[in-house]
Design a protein around this motif. Structure first.
Motif, PDB file in Angstrom:
ATOM      1  N   ASN A 245      69.886 -49.664  -7.494  1.00 45.19           N
ATOM      2  CA  ASN A 245      69.650 -51.190  -7.693  1.00 45.19           C
ATOM      3  C   ASN A 245      67.888 -51.575  -6.912  1.00 45.19           C
ATOM      4  N   GLY A 246      67.914 -52.818  -6.718  1.00 43.41           N
ATOM      5  CA  GLY A 246      66.391 -52.737  -6.173  1.00 43.41           C
ATOM      6  C   GLY A 246      65.747 -52.576  -4.936  1.00 43.41           C
ATOM      7  N   GLU A 247      67.120 -51.788  -4.702  1.00 42.77           N
ATOM      8  CA  GLU A 247      66.476 -50.749  -3.190  1.00 42.77           C
ATOM      9  C   GLU A 247      66.362 -49.604  -3.578  1.00 42.77           C
ATOM     10  N   GLY A 248      66.463 -48.906  -5.124  1.00 49.16           N
ATOM     11  CA  GLY A 248      66.041 -47.883  -5.426  1.00 49.16           C
ATOM     12  C   GLY A 248      67.662 -47.040  -4.673  1.00 49.16           C
ATOM     13  N   GLU A 249      68.402 -47.464  -4.706  1.00 46.72           N
ATOM     14  CA  GLU A 249      69.814 -46.184  -4.543  1.00 46.72           C
ATOM     15  C   GLU A 249      70.837 -46.829  -5.684  1.00 46.72           C
ATOM     16  N   LYS A 250      71.296 -45.947  -5.837  1.00 45.79           N
ATOM     17  CA  LYS A 250      71.864 -45.322  -7.142  1.00 45.79           C
ATOM     18  C   LYS A 250      73.442 -46.076  -7.385  1.00 45.79           C
ATOM     19  N   VAL A 251      73.801 -46.542  -8.181  1.00 44.42           N
ATOM     20  CA  VAL A 251      74.961 -48.108  -8.329  1.00 44.42           C
ATOM     21  C   VAL A 251      75.682 -46.901  -8.910  1.00 44.42           C
TER      22      VAL A 251
ATOM     23  N   ALA B 186      77.871 -46.239 -12.206  1.00 47.74           N
ATOM     24  CA  ALA B 186      78.073 -47.019 -13.288  1.00 47.74           C
ATOM     25  C   ALA B 186      79.779 -47.669 -13.729  1.00 47.74           C
ATOM     26  N   THR B 187      80.887 -46.704 -12.795  1.00 48.84           N
ATOM     27  CA  THR B 187      81.222 -47.066 -13.852  1.00 48.84           C
ATOM     28  C   THR B 187      82.679 -48.799 -13.038  1.00 48.84           C
ATOM     29  N   LEU B 188      81.555 -49.008 -12.380  1.00 43.35           N
ATOM     30  CA  LEU B 188      81.810 -50.319 -11.701  1.00 43.35           C
ATOM     31  C   LEU B 188      80.833 -51.422 -12.127  1.00 43.35           C
ATOM     32  N   VAL B 189      80.218 -50.791 -13.014  1.00 45.59           N
ATOM     33  CA  VAL B 189      79.445 -52.247 -13.607  1.00 45.59           C
ATOM     34  C   VAL B 189      79.341 -52.346 -14.839  1.00 45.59           C
ATOM     35  N   GLN B 190      80.026 -51.755 -15.880  1.00 44.77           N
ATOM     36  CA  GLN B 190      80.040 -50.815 -17.456  1.00 44.77           C
ATOM     37  C   GLN B 190      80.833 -52.237 -17.617  1.00 44.77           C
ATOM     38  N   GLY B 191      81.940 -53.202 -17.392  1.00 48.72           N
ATOM     39  CA  GLY B 191      82.320 -53.976 -18.447  1.00 48.72           C
ATOM     40  C   GLY B 191      81.286 -55.536 -17.678  1.00 48.72           C
ATOM     41  N   SER B 192      80.825 -55.295 -16.638  1.00 47.06           N
ATOM     42  CA  SER B 192      79.073 -56.360 -16.849  1.00 47.06           C
ATOM     43  C   SER B 192      78.421 -56.202 -17.556  1.00 47.06           C
ATOM     44  N   LEU B 193      77.813 -54.849 -17.892  1.00 47.92           N
ATOM     45  CA  LEU B 193      76.801 -54.620 -19.142  1.00 47.92           C
ATOM     46  C   LEU B 193      77.505 -54.970 -20.199  1.00 47.92           C
TER      47      LEU B 193
ATOM     48  N   HIS C  16      75.439 -57.867 -15.737  1.00 49.11           N
ATOM     49  CA  HIS C  16      74.147 -57.104 -14.544  1.00 49.11           C
ATOM     50  C   HIS C  16      73.349 -57.545 -13.897  1.00 49.11           C
ATOM     51  N   ASN C  17      72.989 -57.064 -12.941  1.00 48.87           N
ATOM     52  CA  ASN C  17      71.979 -57.947 -11.704  1.00 48.87           C
ATOM     53  C   ASN C  17      70.173 -57.048 -12.456  1.00 48.87           C
ATOM     54  N   ILE C  18      69.947 -58.255 -12.849  1.00 47.16           N
ATOM     55  CA  ILE C  18      68.544 -58.047 -14.192  1.00 47.16           C
ATOM     56  C   ILE C  18      67.292 -57.457 -12.472  1.00 47.16           C
ATOM     57  N   GLU C  19      68.128 -57.343 -11.939  1.00 50.86           N
ATOM     58  CA  GLU C  19      67.304 -56.039 -10.883  1.00 50.86           C
ATOM     59  C   GLU C  19      67.410 -55.017 -11.279  1.00 50.86           C
ATOM     60  N   ASP C  20      68.555 -54.664 -11.402  1.00 52.23           N
ATOM     61  CA  ASP C  20      69.008 -53.347 -11.900  1.00 52.23           C
ATOM     62  C   ASP C  20      68.037 -52.529 -11.995  1.00 52.23           C
ATOM     63  N   GLU C  21      68.132 -50.641 -12.206  1.00 58.39           N
ATOM     64  CA  GLU C  21      66.574 -50.407 -13.020  1.00 58.39           C
ATOM     65  C   GLU C  21      67.709 -49.408 -13.884  1.00 58.39           C
TER      66      GLU C  21
END
Length: 265
Positions: A49-55, A57-64, A69-74
């Motif tokens: 995420n924008g703070e450098g914390e690991k997200v 991935a299984t929680l956002v696969q559908g959104s991906l 997904h959030n454009i701020e995500d790296e």
């Protein structure tokens, strides 16, 4: 071409150790595949995420998959952590809110004083597997309303493999033997690709903020596909020699690319 001064470039690289790219384009435009080829991997990226914390991935696969997904995500691949990618947030679906969030991100990250957060290039993917809508209203809106300043926008024509099938269908009734048919199909495919490029350029040439470059990507569906043309095009589009060296430094294993820019001192 910009003459490259390694000493001056090193000053810039010392302040920024990762090359940051915003990848744009509708869902299923082949974006993830391109990033995998550039980073020489078949793995999915890690997401922070924008703070450098690991997200997780299984929680956002559908959104991906939906491009939401959030454009701020790296997005970072373990195989080459010198790249940081951001993916546009599905503004192509027509949501005004999503478009505004994307625009705000682009404007902020193109000019931010935080050098490690600044985006250095934008890859805008336009797939050719939907020939009836190669350039949509949302994409035209981006080029009419988003001033990216010094950040170059490179239009990438993706999913070009669909043209191969179209070419074979066109020559199928010509009564040619197999070898002649394959040769003729290759010529037709090349012609169709050029026609698509001309159409896209024609549509976007009327935009207020036109792309800096156009590039057709072929064979990206194959593992180990060569991305030298993409990296070279991106490096040439950059207006700072330090950023050129930063990009080239991410590709130490690509000797051809490194040598090409090394001789431009």
């Amino acid at each position: 071409m910009i003459s490259l001064d390694p000493a001056k470039a090193r000053e810039h690289i010392d302040r920024i150790d990762r090359f940051r790219i915003l990848v744009m384009g509708r869902a299923n435009a082949g974006k993830t595949t391109i990033l995998q080829r550039v980073c020489n991997t078949t793995d999915q990226p890690e997401i922070f995420n924008g703070e450098g914390e690991k997200v997780d991935a299984t929680l956002v696969q559908g959104s991906l998959k939906r491009g939401e997904h959030n454009i701020e995500d790296e997005l970072v691949f373990k195989s080459n952590q010198r790249f940081v990618f951001h993916d546009s947030r599905g503004f192509e679906a027509g949501s005004e809110g999503e478009f505004n969030m994307m625009k705000e991100f682009v404007m902020d990250r193109a000019k931010t004083m935080k050098l490690d957060k600044r985006i250095h290039a934008i890859w805008f993917c336009i797939p050719l597997n939907e020939s009836h809508r190669m350039v949509t209203a949302a994409e035209k809106k981006f080029f009419d309303m988003c001033d990216t300043g010094h950040v170059p926008v490179i239009v990438l024509l993706t999913k070009t493999d669909t043209l191969a099938l179209d070419a074979f269908i066109e020559v199928d009734d010509d009564g040619l033997n197999k070898d002649d048919a394959m040769e003729r199909a290759a010529e037709v495919e090349k012609r169709k690709l050029m026609e698509c490029l001309i159409k896209v350029k024609g549509w976007l040439s009327k935009s207020k903020f036109q792309p800096h470059h156009y590039l057709s990507l072929t064979g990206m569906q194959e593992e180990g596909a060569d991305c030298t043309s993409l990296l070279t095009c991106t490096a040439n589009a950059l207006n700072e020699e330090g950023l050129q060296w930063l990009l080239i430094s991410t590709q130490q294993s690509n000797l051809g690319l490194c040598m090409e820019f090394a001789i431009r001192k």
